[in-house]
Each structure stands twice: as structure tokens, then as C-alpha cells.
Write a protein that holds these residues in place. Structure first.
Motif, PDB file in Angstrom:
ATOM      1  N   LYS A 100       0.824  -1.211   0.000  1.00 34.02           N
ATOM      2  CA  LYS A 100       0.000   0.000   0.000  1.00 34.02           C
ATOM      3  C   LYS A 100       0.860   1.265   0.000  1.00 34.02           C
ATOM      4  O   LYS A 100       0.571   2.219  -0.724  1.00 34.02           O
ATOM      5  CB  LYS A 100      -0.935  -0.007   1.223  1.00 34.02           C
ATOM      6  CG  LYS A 100      -1.891   1.169   1.270  1.00 34.02           C
ATOM      7  CD  LYS A 100      -2.860   1.147   0.106  1.00 34.02           C
ATOM      8  CE  LYS A 100      -3.943   2.205   0.279  1.00 34.02           C
ATOM      9  NZ  LYS A 100      -4.928   2.151  -0.797  1.00 34.02           N
ATOM     10  N   TRP A 143      -7.231  -3.267  -2.440  1.00 36.29           N
ATOM     11  CA  TRP A 143      -6.944  -1.984  -1.798  1.00 36.29           C
ATOM     12  C   TRP A 143      -5.448  -1.750  -1.613  1.00 36.29           C
ATOM     13  O   TRP A 143      -4.994  -0.607  -1.663  1.00 36.29           O
ATOM     14  CB  TRP A 143      -7.698  -1.852  -0.472  1.00 36.29           C
ATOM     15  CG  TRP A 143      -7.257  -2.784   0.620  1.00 36.29           C
ATOM     16  CD1 TRP A 143      -7.798  -3.992   0.926  1.00 36.29           C
ATOM     17  CD2 TRP A 143      -6.175  -2.591   1.541  1.00 36.29           C
ATOM     18  NE1 TRP A 143      -7.121  -4.573   1.972  1.00 36.29           N
ATOM     19  CE2 TRP A 143      -6.123  -3.729   2.375  1.00 36.29           C
ATOM     20  CE3 TRP A 143      -5.248  -1.576   1.751  1.00 36.29           C
ATOM     21  CZ2 TRP A 143      -5.187  -3.875   3.391  1.00 36.29           C
ATOM     22  CZ3 TRP A 143      -4.308  -1.721   2.762  1.00 36.29           C
ATOM     23  CH2 TRP A 143      -4.286  -2.861   3.569  1.00 36.29           C
ATOM     24  N   ASP A 146      -4.077   0.007  -4.634  1.00 32.98           N
ATOM     25  CA  ASP A 146      -4.776   1.229  -5.018  1.00 32.98           C
ATOM     26  C   ASP A 146      -4.022   2.434  -4.454  1.00 32.98           C
ATOM     27  O   ASP A 146      -3.545   2.401  -3.324  1.00 32.98           O
ATOM     28  CB  ASP A 146      -6.207   1.185  -4.472  1.00 32.98           C
ATOM     29  CG  ASP A 146      -6.988   2.412  -4.854  1.00 32.98           C
ATOM     30  OD1 ASP A 146      -7.446   2.477  -6.013  1.00 32.98           O
ATOM     31  OD2 ASP A 146      -7.129   3.307  -4.011  1.00 32.98           O
ATOM     32  N   ASN A 150      -7.789   4.166   0.956  1.00 34.72           N
ATOM     33  CA  ASN A 150      -8.692   3.107   1.414  1.00 34.72           C
ATOM     34  C   ASN A 150      -7.911   1.928   2.006  1.00 34.72           C
ATOM     35  O   ASN A 150      -6.804   1.622   1.579  1.00 34.72           O
ATOM     36  CB  ASN A 150      -9.586   2.634   0.272  1.00 34.72           C
ATOM     37  CG  ASN A 150      -8.793   2.216  -0.949  1.00 34.72           C
ATOM     38  OD1 ASN A 150      -7.881   2.908  -1.371  1.00 34.72           O
ATOM     39  ND2 ASN A 150      -9.150   1.092  -1.524  1.00 34.72           N
ATOM     40  N   SER A 152      -9.693  -1.067   2.593  1.00 33.68           N
ATOM     41  CA  SER A 152     -10.611  -2.180   2.368  1.00 33.68           C
ATOM     42  C   SER A 152     -11.160  -2.055   0.958  1.00 33.68           C
ATOM     43  O   SER A 152     -11.240  -0.951   0.417  1.00 33.68           O
ATOM     44  CB  SER A 152     -11.751  -2.127   3.380  1.00 33.68           C
ATOM     45  OG  SER A 152     -12.704  -3.122   3.103  1.00 33.68           O
ATOM     46  N   ASP A 153     -11.536  -3.172   0.370  1.00 29.53           N
ATOM     47  CA  ASP A 153     -12.175  -3.138  -0.946  1.00 29.53           C
ATOM     48  C   ASP A 153     -13.671  -2.900  -0.836  1.00 29.53           C
ATOM     49  O   ASP A 153     -14.326  -2.612  -1.808  1.00 29.53           O
ATOM     50  CB  ASP A 153     -11.940  -4.463  -1.692  1.00 29.53           C
ATOM     51  CG  ASP A 153     -10.486  -4.633  -2.086  1.00 29.53           C
ATOM     52  OD1 ASP A 153      -9.812  -3.625  -2.348  1.00 29.53           O
ATOM     53  OD2 ASP A 153     -10.031  -5.786  -2.117  1.00 29.53           O
TER      54      ASP A 153
END
Length: 197
Positions: A100, A143, A146, A150, A152-153
């Protein structure tokens, strides 16, 4: 010449493991290759990392994706839920965060590896490398890949009957956009379905 730096982060978060909620203190150090020569972009990348840990991850609860009822319960209580594809052991949390953090720095940094530990694992330190293949994290549309904040999806809870439509410029709204990011007005429309009438 590529500069290398390291940055330490600490946070407190919960986990749901073996039908039990536990709170842990986590600490990790990331090792970074700086890919941009622009000091502004370097500063923004570091600030995005700090925002993700301080505002999104701190006080969240890590839950395995298969625990759907638990996720719905924590979400309905207003808790931040970070959904993982496996049980929330330290190594699994560390791998998700490493991916992330690379995603949100958008090729300004290359976070090559990290050391990750918590008091829940008796301060055993896991050494995680970006080149390690960890099968549950190979999904590209999750996520952790991404570039938004965020964790969480999950987009919304069907029971809440709420649909959100918003433009994707959250980093600009937080003053964490890149210099060449066009600043436009953000729009958010929230519909609440009232079927009781």
C-alpha cells in the motif's frame, strides 16, 4: 544518483483472530529508494505515508476477508476495518502495508523492504522484501495496490442502503497532491434509500 532513506512508523490497532479481538502496538521501518529529484514530491510522498498510518491504520481493526459477519459488525459500530486476504498475523499486515505504501507514493519512492513487529508477536521482527512472493497479495485490483487511502475493498454495506458517488481526488483535497495535479472541485453525492414508507 539514487538516495536511500529509512523511516520508522508506530501505530496501535486491533486484530480479529481465532474469534477474539486483541489490541496490539505495532512498529515498522521502511527502507526507501527516492526516485524523484523534486523535494516537493519527496515531501508529499512522506506525508502520504504518514497520513495513511496515522489517520487510516491507527485504531483500525485487521480482519480476514472471510469473516464477513465480523466485518459488518465492526463497520456498523463505526470502526475502521482493514480487510486482509489471510489471518491478521504480523507478516500479513506488514506485506499489505508495504504494498500500500508503494502504491500511494506513485513511483516517487520505491519502498524495497521493511522490518515489522508487534508486542502481540513478542516483538519478533519480520523482514519483508517487496520481491517476496506472497500468494494472497497477487490480486491487482485490491486496496493494497490502489493509490488512494482506502484500507478495504468494501465500498458500502448493502444493509445501510447508502450509495456514494465521488470524484477520485482525495489526495488533492488533503493538500497531498503532486504539483502537476489539476485542482478541481470535488463532488460527493450521497443517496439514502428509505424503503420503510
Amino acid at each position: 544518483m539514487t538516495s536511500r532513506i529509512k523511516r520508522e512508523f508506530n501505530f496501535v490497532a486491533g486484530i480479529w483472530l481465532h474469534d477474539e479481538y486483541q489490541i496490539g502496538m505495532y512498529s515498522f521501518t521502511v527502507f526507501i529508494e527516492i526516485l524523484t529529484d523534486d523535494p516537493y514530491e519527496q515531501s508529499v510522498a512522506l506525508d502520504r505515508m504518514k497520513y495513511l498510518i496515522d489517520d487510516c491504520i491507527t485504531n483500525a481493526v485487521f480482519v480476514e476477508a472471510s469473516e464477513k459477519k465480523v466485518i459488518d459488525t465492526f463497520t456498523s459500530l463505526g470502526m475502521k476495518v482493514c480487510v486482509l486476504p489471510v489471518e491478521p498475523y504480523d507478516q500479513a499486515i506488514g506485506m499489505a502495508l508495504l504494498l500500500k505504501l508503494n502504491a500511494i507514493t506513485e513511483n516517487k519512492f520505491d519502498i524495497t523492504n521493511m522490518s515489522f513487529k508487534s508486542q502481540l508477536s513478542d516483538d519478533v521482527e519480520y523482514l519483508i522484501d517487496i520481491d517476496d512472493e506472497f500468494e494472497p497479495y497477487t490480486t491487482k485490483n485490491s486496496w493494497w495496490n490502489d493509490n488512494g487511502s482506502n484500507i478495504s475493498d468494501k465500498k458500502f454495506n448493502k444493509k445501510d442502503k447508502i450509495v456514494k458517488l465521488r470524484k477520485d481526488n482525495e489526495w488533492v483535497e488533503l493538500d497531498l497532491g503532486w504539483k502537476n495535479t489539476c485542482i478541481s472541485e470535488a463532488s460527493e453525492i450521497i443517496f439514502t434509500l428509505d424503503t420503510d414508507k
